[in-house]
Structures are given as C-alpha cells and as structure tokens.
Design a protein around this motif. Sequence first.
Motif, mmCIF file in Angstrom:
data_model
loop_
_atom_site.group_PDB
_atom_site.id
_atom_site.type_symbol
_atom_site.label_atom_id
_atom_site.label_comp_id
_atom_site.label_asym_id
_atom_site.label_seq_id
_atom_site.Cartn_x
_atom_site.Cartn_y
_atom_site.Cartn_z
ATOM 1 N N SER A 73 0.831 -1.205 0.000
ATOM 2 C CA SER A 73 0.000 0.000 0.000
ATOM 3 C C SER A 73 0.869 1.261 0.000
ATOM 4 C CB SER A 73 -0.945 0.000 1.198
ATOM 5 O OG SER A 73 -0.208 -0.025 2.391
ATOM 6 N N PHE A 151 -6.438 4.024 3.816
ATOM 7 C CA PHE A 151 -6.431 3.270 2.566
ATOM 8 C C PHE A 151 -7.857 2.948 2.163
ATOM 9 C CE2 PHE A 151 -5.562 0.180 -0.672
ATOM 10 C CZ PHE A 151 -4.466 0.760 -1.296
ATOM 11 N N TYR A 159 -7.153 -3.115 -3.490
ATOM 12 C CA TYR A 159 -5.970 -3.498 -2.720
ATOM 13 C C TYR A 159 -5.624 -4.881 -3.225
ATOM 14 C CZ TYR A 159 -2.768 -5.120 0.730
ATOM 15 O OH TYR A 159 -1.640 -5.643 1.313
ATOM 16 N N TYR A 177 -4.287 -5.011 5.277
ATOM 17 C CA TYR A 177 -3.042 -4.653 4.585
ATOM 18 C C TYR A 177 -1.818 -4.540 5.489
ATOM 19 C CZ TYR A 177 -4.333 0.219 5.744
ATOM 20 O OH TYR A 177 -4.693 1.373 6.378
#
Length: 179
Positions: A73, A151, A159, A177
């Motif tokens: 990320s 995110f 993702y 993540y």
Amino acid sequence: MHPDVEKVLLSTAELKNKVTELGQILSRDYAGKNLLAVGILKGAMVFMADLIRNISVDVQIDFMAVSSYGASSKSTGVVRIMKDLEQNIEGRHVLIVEDIVDTGLTLNYLLEILKAREPASVRVCTLLDKPSRREVDVSVNYNGFSIPDEFVVGYGLDYNEKYRNLPEIYVLKKEVYQK
Ligand code: XMP
Ligand code: MG
C-alpha cells in the motif's frame, strides 16, 4: 458490506452527485473544444465511465496503464508505462482522469511525459485526493473529494487487485493490509 472493509467513506449517492457536478464543470470549461479524456488504468475506469456520461461536449477516450503499488500500500516512486496511448496528442486538449492522487509521484511523471508530446493543454481530474501525503507539488485542476490518509477501496480502487467491483468507497480494515 464486505467483511474486509471498516466503513463507507463515500456512498453511491455522494459519488453520483459529485460526478454529475464534475461533468457539468468540465462541460462548461471545455465548451467549444474537443476533449480527450485519458483514464489511468485500472483504478480510474469506474469513475471514468460515470464521468464521461456526464460530459456534454465532444469527448474521446483513451487509456494509459502505469505500474502501481502491486501488493503493497506504499508508493515506491517507481513508475513504469505498461500501456501507452493509442493516439498522437499533439494539439489536443487532454484531461487525465485519475482515481486518487496520493504522493503525486505517478501524476507528476505522467504530466511530464504527456507535456513533452505538445498537447494544446493538459489538465488533471481526480476523484480523490489525499493532500496530507503529497511529496511533489503537482497541480490537480478538478478534484472530487479530499480524503484523510486512510487506505480506501471500491468504485474501481483496489488493494491487491481486490474490491474494485464494490459500488461505494470504503476504508479498508487495517488488518487486511498490515500483515
Ligand atoms: P501516488 O502516490 O503516485 O499514487 O500519487 C497514486 C496511485 O496510488 C494508488 N493509491 C491507492 N489505491 N487506495 C487505493 O486503492 C488508496 O487509498 C490509494 N492511495 C494511493 C492508486 O493506484 C493511485 O493511482
Ligand atoms: Mg491508479
């Protein structure tokens, strides 16, 4: 709601209203001009599909794909063109359509490449902006929403290539993540 998401950040209604508004502003700003909307794959595809249907001036579309975060990320700052435009943009009014501007590195690089091809103009329209994460000073002409540093996924954003199909924009659960 999908079990991997924490909450809805932007609902379908909020997205629809914003896209309508952006379409109206763009139609006004590009009145009398022939617009080339360049969608940045893959994230911008859902936004782009909705946006162009709200633009009333003549608009052509093309796409570029650049290397993105992959399974991480965090931005590496390394940007690679995976797919280039099909056409010559010299003398064209180009509008880059992005899903999200984060550090600005991707956009900065894209702008450099496209400006070198001598279009009549290049502007940027992004659905989302995370201003607190900016690393390079890059001008965003049209912005849907400024969002906090979380995110987000859905409405084209992924993702690890997941969640693009979800209809709204959601904050992803951190445990998904941060492994
Ligand atoms: P930079 O940092 O170059 O990054 O401005 C832009 C690209 O990073 C991805 N990105 C995200 N993707 N949720 C996503 O699904 C996010 O919160 C997020 N933040 C950055 C995205 O691909 C964008 O084009
Ligand atoms: Mg993207």
